[in-house]
Design a protein around this motif. Structure first.
Motif, PDB file in Angstrom:
ATOM      1  N   VAL A   1      25.014  49.145  46.294  1.00 25.09           N
ATOM      2  CA  VAL A   1      24.337  48.345  47.321  1.00 25.09           C
ATOM      3  C   VAL A   1      25.360  47.360  47.873  1.00 25.09           C
ATOM      4  CG1 VAL A   1      22.550  46.666  47.847  1.00 25.09           C
ATOM      5  CG2 VAL A   1      22.044  48.551  46.296  1.00 25.09           C
ATOM      6  N   MET A   2      25.518  47.369  49.189  1.00 22.04           N
ATOM      7  CA  MET A   2      26.417  46.415  49.855  1.00 22.04           C
ATOM      8  C   MET A   2      25.582  45.497  50.734  1.00 22.04           C
ATOM      9  SD  MET A   2      29.782  48.676  50.879  1.00 22.04           S
ATOM     10  CE  MET A   2      28.951  50.173  51.413  1.00 22.04           C
ATOM     11  N   ARG A   3      25.599  44.210  50.429  1.00 19.33           N
ATOM     12  CA  ARG A   3      24.890  43.217  51.265  1.00 19.33           C
ATOM     13  C   ARG A   3      25.836  42.739  52.352  1.00 19.33           C
ATOM     14  NH1 ARG A   3      20.300  39.159  49.818  1.00 19.33           N
ATOM     15  NH2 ARG A   3      19.330  41.165  50.219  1.00 19.33           N
ATOM     16  N   ILE A   4      25.346  42.750  53.590  1.00 23.98           N
ATOM     17  CA  ILE A   4      26.177  42.394  54.745  1.00 23.98           C
ATOM     18  C   ILE A   4      25.971  40.925  55.093  1.00 23.98           C
ATOM     19  CG2 ILE A   4      26.636  42.876  57.176  1.00 23.98           C
ATOM     20  CD1 ILE A   4      25.438  45.704  56.622  1.00 23.98           C
ATOM     21  N   LEU A   5      27.059  40.180  55.092  1.00 28.92           N
ATOM     22  CA  LEU A   5      27.006  38.762  55.459  1.00 28.92           C
ATOM     23  C   LEU A   5      27.827  38.594  56.726  1.00 28.92           C
ATOM     24  CD1 LEU A   5      27.623  37.223  51.915  1.00 28.92           C
ATOM     25  CD2 LEU A   5      25.435  37.602  53.046  1.00 28.92           C
ATOM     26  N   ASP A   6      27.135  38.593  57.859  1.00 31.15           N
ATOM     27  CA  ASP A   6      27.796  38.494  59.156  1.00 31.15           C
ATOM     28  C   ASP A   6      27.806  37.042  59.611  1.00 31.15           C
ATOM     29  OD1 ASP A   6      28.786  38.684  61.674  1.00 31.15           O
ATOM     30  OD2 ASP A   6      27.337  40.142  62.417  1.00 31.15           O
ATOM     31  N   LYS A   7      28.940  36.374  59.420  1.00 31.58           N
ATOM     32  CA  LYS A   7      29.037  34.958  59.777  1.00 31.58           C
ATOM     33  C   LYS A   7      28.914  34.733  61.282  1.00 31.58           C
ATOM     34  CE  LYS A   7      31.963  34.050  55.778  1.00 31.58           C
ATOM     35  NZ  LYS A   7      33.239  33.556  55.264  1.00 31.58           N
ATOM     36  N   ASN A   8      29.211  35.779  62.062  1.00 32.79           N
ATOM     37  CA  ASN A   8      29.133  35.648  63.514  1.00 32.79           C
ATOM     38  C   ASN A   8      27.686  35.530  63.998  1.00 32.79           C
ATOM     39  OD1 ASN A   8      32.127  36.417  64.276  1.00 32.79           O
ATOM     40  ND2 ASN A   8      31.466  37.886  62.745  1.00 32.79           N
ATOM     41  N   ASN A   9      26.738  36.115  63.222  1.00 35.98           N
ATOM     42  CA  ASN A   9      25.335  36.082  63.629  1.00 35.98           C
ATOM     43  C   ASN A   9      24.543  34.978  62.927  1.00 35.98           C
ATOM     44  OD1 ASN A   9      25.524  38.191  65.415  1.00 35.98           O
ATOM     45  ND2 ASN A   9      24.996  39.741  63.915  1.00 35.98           N
ATOM     46  N   PHE A  10      25.259  34.103  62.221  1.00 34.51           N
ATOM     47  CA  PHE A  10      24.585  33.058  61.450  1.00 34.51           C
ATOM     48  C   PHE A  10      24.396  31.836  62.330  1.00 34.51           C
ATOM     49  CE2 PHE A  10      24.686  29.546  58.282  1.00 34.51           C
ATOM     50  CZ  PHE A  10      23.560  29.928  57.578  1.00 34.51           C
TER      51      PHE A  10
END
Length: 558
Positions: free
Chosen positions: A279-288
């Motif tokens: 399982v890879m959780r995606i942390l997109d700082k650009n959409n935060f």
């Protein structure tokens, strides 16, 4: 074809959108820059893309196609090569009376039309859509095809070898392109689809890839099980994990670059009876995006939270299951509190987003750096505000309470189903009731609910069972999504939060001291104006933000 040869400048003048003078100025700039005329007119503010599209559509008598409202069949997409679709910014849509219908950002591009005829053998019928929508759908439609082709190429090159010892050299080899392309495409497509997690898992004879989109898992692709060893080994290499270890769980982190954006992937690998699962959780700082007004709070809830965080010391808890947006809420609160006069220190597992002006630490259990040990160190750093990623044990709870008692504002999360249950959870951890009542100043419970897709939303009159659920006596207008291409037929696109906020007043403090339990706390909170999760969701249903079905799914049992 004569119509197609008509120049864009002529069309825009004939439609009254621009003047001869504006066209001449734009043509001079075009010679200097080499940029397309349409792009120049848009960037210089002479016209919008929507105006140009509308003018071209009317002058040429061609159709505008809303790609959000249609599903293009895979066999149609395969007619035009991906490279050509990207080069000319177009998509094949259908075959009608033996002609290939193509949607284009620039249907005046005669050379593109001739190229399509030469490559496909079809007579071309053109239509038009907005450039960004076409580009987004090129990614959507060709992305899955790319993953399938990479899997097929892997099978051709390596024969789906299942012995990892035979694969090791190939997996390490950067020239082992099919497996690298497959994984990169899976990650890129997940980011494009705004997925929060990627699941890669073994079944009896297939490897399945699923994305969690808007809180719900959706299957994206299945390939031969023979790829799974190479896929997992490659992911382990990317996450700096031990590729030889298959017996125990492993956790890692990947810094991934997708279309110029830096994406953090939190990787978890566990052994199952059929093989390892990733399982890879995606942390997109650009959409935060930070801000209480951006996370779903209504004006009353926002005001209440601001009043709570204005207090100089105490504990504020945010509770809810994994993936319910607790971190975003905490960071939004910190963002309000963050100024040069305060020393803000956080300890998190992991640090998901960098918040400028704060001092952030990350737990590392392998070396004994836990929430409790980190919290003790923070107290020696003269903090004003402390964020603890999660209170999960007695030691962390006790230190958090002591921190609040000594004049610090502590923000943290706790895993409970509702706000009042957080008090019981702290008691279960061994914290004395009088200490809880003396320190906890506010509790926020939250969930994420899916929003109705704006591209396919429709109004309807409520049915009897919906009236009963909503507690209304007369029929009311509600909204739902019909299902379209942009929402993958689900009727939902994006999520918003619902909240249950309890401010700990004198009456609730007395209930905690007397250990009367969470039902008594909840009743007093309701009497004091707290809106429970289901009622908060009901409000969003009546406003047309979400559906009764989604309310029942998320708030079942409340």
């Amino acid at each position: 074809m004569a119509k197609i040869r008509k120049r864009l400048g002529e069309i825009l003048i004939d439609s009254g959108l621009i003047t001869d003078e504006i066209l001449n100025r734009a043509l001079i700039l075009q010679k200097e820059t080499g940029e397309k005329l349409g792009n120049l007119l848009i960037t210089k503010g002479f016209a919008t893309e929507e105006q140009i599209v509308d003018a071209v559509k009317r002058q040429l008598g061609i159709d505008y196609i809303n790609l959000y409202e249609i599903n293009i069949r895979p066999e149609i997409i395969e007619i035009i090569p991906e490279a050509m679709a990207r080069k000319y910014e177009l998509l094949p849509v259908d075959i009608i009376n033996g002609r290939l219908l193509v949607v284009m950002a620039d249907p005046l591009n005669y050379f593109a039309i001739e190229d399509i005829k030469a490559v496909t053998g079809y007579v071309v019928k053109t239509s038009i859509s907005l450039r960004d929508i076409i580009l987004e759908n090129i990614e959507r439609y060709y992305g899955k095809s790319k993953a399938e082709k990479a899997a097929e190429n892997y099978g051709k090159v390596y024969g789906y070898k299942k012995n990892i010892n035979e694969l090791e050299e190939e997996v390490y080899d950067e020239e082992a392109a099919p497996i690298i392309k497959f994984i990169n495409t899976v990650i890129d497509n997940a980011i494009l689809n705004n997925a929060s997690d990627i699941h890669i898992e073994a079944e009896e004879d297939e490897m399945r890839v699923r994305y969690r989109i808007d809180g719900v898992l959706r299957e994206m692709i299945r390939v031969d099980i023979g790829m799974i060893d190479a896929v997992i080994s490659r992911i382990k290499i990317m996450g700096d994990l031990n590729i030889a270890e298959k017996r125990i769980p492993q956790d890692g982190r990947i810094n991934y670059k997708s279309k110029g954006k830096n994406i953090d992937l939190r990787v978890s690998i566990i052994p199952t009876i059929l093989g390892e699962k990733v399982v890879m959780r995606i942390l997109d700082k650009n959409n935060f995006s930070l801000g209480l007004n951006k996370i779903g709070l209504n004006s009353k809830e926002e005001k209440k939270l601001k009043e709570i965080i204005a207090k100089p010391y105490g504990i504020i808890l945010v509770c809810g299951p994994t993936g319910s947006g607790k971190t975003t809420t905490l960071y939004s609160l910190l963002n309000i509190l963050n100024d040069q006069s305060k020393n803000i220190v956080t300890i998190e597992d992991p640090v998901e987003y960098n918040l400028r002006g704060t001092n952030q630490m990350q737990v590392n259990n392998k070396i004994g750096f836990t929430f409790a040990s980190g919290l003790r160190s923070i107290l020696r750093q003269d903090p004003d505000i402390i964020l603890v990623g999660e209170i999960r044990d007695n030691e962390t709870a006790e230190i958090s309470v002591r921190s609040a008692l000594t004049g610090h504002l502590v923000l943290s999360t706790i895993h409970t189903n509702n706000a009042a249950g957080s008090i019981t959870r702290l008691e279960d951890m061994g914290v004395e009731s009088f200490l809880i009542s003396s320190t906890v100043i506010g509790i926020v419970a939250q969930r994420l609910v899916r929003k109705i897709c704006p591209s396919c939303v429709e109004e309807y009159m409520s049915e009897e069972n919906e009236m009963r659920i909503l507690g209304v006596k007369e029929k009311v207008k509600l909204k739902r999504g019909k299902g379209c291409n942009i929402c993958n037929g689900t009727g939902y696109k994006g999520r918003t939060a619902i909240f249950e906020i309890i401010e700990i007043n004198r009456a609730i403090k007395d209930i905690i001291d007397l250990k009367k339990g969470e039902r008594a706390i909840e009743k007093e909170a309701i009497d004091s104006g707290t809106i429970l999760l289901r009622e908060a969701c009901m409000e969003k249903v009546l406003k047309g933000i979400t559906t009764v079905e989604e309310m029942l799914r998320v708030t079942y049992g409340y």
